[in-house]
Write a protein that holds these residues in place. Structure first.
Motif, mmCIF file in Angstrom:
data_model
loop_
_atom_site.group_PDB
_atom_site.id
_atom_site.type_symbol
_atom_site.label_atom_id
_atom_site.label_comp_id
_atom_site.label_asym_id
_atom_site.label_seq_id
_atom_site.Cartn_x
_atom_site.Cartn_y
_atom_site.Cartn_z
ATOM 1 N N GLN A 174 0.805 -1.217 0.000
ATOM 2 C CA GLN A 174 0.000 0.000 0.000
ATOM 3 C C GLN A 174 0.845 1.277 0.000
ATOM 4 O O GLN A 174 0.317 2.359 0.244
ATOM 5 C CB GLN A 174 -0.912 0.027 1.223
ATOM 6 C CG GLN A 174 -1.833 -1.155 1.345
ATOM 7 C CD GLN A 174 -2.382 -1.264 2.751
ATOM 8 O OE1 GLN A 174 -1.636 -1.249 3.728
ATOM 9 N NE2 GLN A 174 -3.704 -1.359 2.851
ATOM 10 N N LYS B 224 -6.138 5.830 14.669
ATOM 11 C CA LYS B 224 -5.395 5.043 13.692
ATOM 12 C C LYS B 224 -5.998 5.348 12.332
ATOM 13 O O LYS B 224 -7.222 5.353 12.174
ATOM 14 C CB LYS B 224 -5.533 3.540 13.954
ATOM 15 C CG LYS B 224 -4.659 3.028 15.048
ATOM 16 C CD LYS B 224 -4.748 1.504 15.075
ATOM 17 C CE LYS B 224 -3.865 0.946 16.147
ATOM 18 N NZ LYS B 224 -3.896 -0.521 16.136
ATOM 19 N N ASP B 225 -5.131 5.603 11.348
ATOM 20 C CA ASP B 225 -5.645 5.810 10.000
ATOM 21 C C ASP B 225 -5.928 4.452 9.353
ATOM 22 O O ASP B 225 -5.714 3.403 9.962
ATOM 23 C CB ASP B 225 -4.704 6.689 9.166
ATOM 24 C CG ASP B 225 -3.357 6.060 8.864
ATOM 25 O OD1 ASP B 225 -3.241 4.823 8.791
ATOM 26 O OD2 ASP B 225 -2.388 6.828 8.675
ATOM 27 N N ARG B 226 -6.420 4.464 8.136
ATOM 28 C CA ARG B 226 -6.817 3.213 7.473
ATOM 29 C C ARG B 226 -5.656 2.271 7.208
ATOM 30 O O ARG B 226 -5.860 1.099 6.917
ATOM 31 C CB ARG B 226 -7.566 3.514 6.188
ATOM 32 C CG ARG B 226 -6.722 4.161 5.113
ATOM 33 C CD ARG B 226 -7.598 4.465 3.907
ATOM 34 N NE ARG B 226 -6.875 5.014 2.810
ATOM 35 C CZ ARG B 226 -7.237 6.100 2.159
ATOM 36 N NH1 ARG B 226 -8.331 6.749 2.522
ATOM 37 N NH2 ARG B 226 -6.533 6.519 1.139
ATOM 38 N N THR C 253 -9.296 9.606 9.845
ATOM 39 C CA THR C 253 -10.168 8.487 10.202
ATOM 40 C C THR C 253 -11.085 8.066 9.059
ATOM 41 O O THR C 253 -11.775 7.051 9.181
ATOM 42 C CB THR C 253 -11.027 8.804 11.447
ATOM 43 O OG1 THR C 253 -11.802 9.969 11.211
ATOM 44 C CG2 THR C 253 -10.160 8.963 12.687
ATOM 45 N N GLU C 254 -11.054 8.779 7.940
ATOM 46 C CA GLU C 254 -11.948 8.413 6.833
ATOM 47 C C GLU C 254 -11.539 7.081 6.208
ATOM 48 O O GLU C 254 -10.391 6.653 6.323
ATOM 49 C CB GLU C 254 -11.983 9.521 5.778
ATOM 50 C CG GLU C 254 -10.739 9.661 4.953
ATOM 51 C CD GLU C 254 -10.761 10.847 3.998
ATOM 52 O OE1 GLU C 254 -9.929 10.859 3.072
ATOM 53 O OE2 GLU C 254 -11.581 11.763 4.166
ATOM 54 N N ASP C 255 -12.510 6.431 5.588
ATOM 55 C CA ASP C 255 -12.270 5.200 4.826
ATOM 56 C C ASP C 255 -11.608 4.092 5.629
ATOM 57 O O ASP C 255 -10.674 3.433 5.167
ATOM 58 C CB ASP C 255 -11.443 5.488 3.570
ATOM 59 C CG ASP C 255 -12.147 6.431 2.604
ATOM 60 O OD1 ASP C 255 -13.396 6.411 2.558
ATOM 61 O OD2 ASP C 255 -11.455 7.189 1.907
ATOM 62 N N GLY C 256 -12.068 3.890 6.862
ATOM 63 C CA GLY C 256 -11.567 2.762 7.643
ATOM 64 C C GLY C 256 -10.674 3.111 8.810
ATOM 65 O O GLY C 256 -10.285 2.218 9.574
ATOM 66 N N GLY C 257 -10.325 4.382 8.980
ATOM 67 C CA GLY C 257 -9.578 4.767 10.172
ATOM 68 C C GLY C 257 -10.489 4.698 11.382
ATOM 69 O O GLY C 257 -11.707 4.583 11.252
ATOM 70 N N GLU C 258 -9.913 4.765 12.570
ATOM 71 C CA GLU C 258 -10.751 4.697 13.762
ATOM 72 C C GLU C 258 -10.208 5.585 14.869
ATOM 73 O O GLU C 258 -9.002 5.680 15.079
ATOM 74 C CB GLU C 258 -10.856 3.258 14.269
ATOM 75 C CG GLU C 258 -9.530 2.605 14.586
ATOM 76 C CD GLU C 258 -9.656 1.131 14.926
ATOM 77 O OE1 GLU C 258 -9.006 0.704 15.899
ATOM 78 O OE2 GLU C 258 -10.395 0.427 14.227
#
Length: 160
Positions: free
Chosen positions: A15, A109-111, A96-101
């Protein structure tokens, strides 16, 4: 040693290019650099991305497609001291967008699994205040938050 400072190498499992593109889109003063590809010598497939150089907010990084052997942990995180709530919201929402939390106390945590601390820069002064009561109120308020709310932290600091 070079006088150009340090470069942080981030290990990804296929990635690297996607991550570099993402981080460059999130931060001002960012750009992509050179891309290195695997050759017939391997270990990755010839022609696939091995490394991507990039700068995010003026910091130098290399994204490496090293494979699944290593992953990120909370033991390493990047801090983003923000000038105001608008900046906190921007970085929190983008990372946090597209799967971050989101996590506790401004951590997320990012994606890609990379940990970040997004906080108003003023927080450091508030929790480090020589008045232990003000510092404790602010710290207690922070512990109750995921994304940090500067107005609520300032109210706790003021005793409101």
């Amino acid at each position: 040693m070079s006088t150009d400072g340090f470069t942080t190498c981030l290990w990804f499992d296929g990635q690297a290019e996607e991550a570099a593109d993402f981080y460059v889109s999130v931060f001002k003063n960012s750009r992509l650099g050179r891309v290195g590809r695997y050759t017939d010598a391997g270990p990755g497939p010839a022609g696939s991305v091995m490394v991507v150089e990039f700068e995010a907010n003026g910091q130098k990084f290399v994204a490496l497609n090293g494979g699944p052997q290593f992953t990120f942990s909370e033991a390493i995180s990047f801090q983003i001291p923000c000038a105001d709530q608008e900046e906190v919201d921007h970085y929190w929402n983008r990372l946090t967008e597209d799967g971050g939390e989101g996590g506790p106390c401004g951590w997320l945590k990012d994606r890609f699994g990379l940990s970040w601390q997004v906080f108003p820069a003023r927080l450091i002064d508030m929790i480090g205040d020589p008045d232990p009561v003000k510092a404790a109120r602010t710290t207690q308020a922070m512990y109750a938050m995921s994304k940090l709310d500067l107005a609520a932290l300032e109210k706790a600091y003021a005793g409101e």
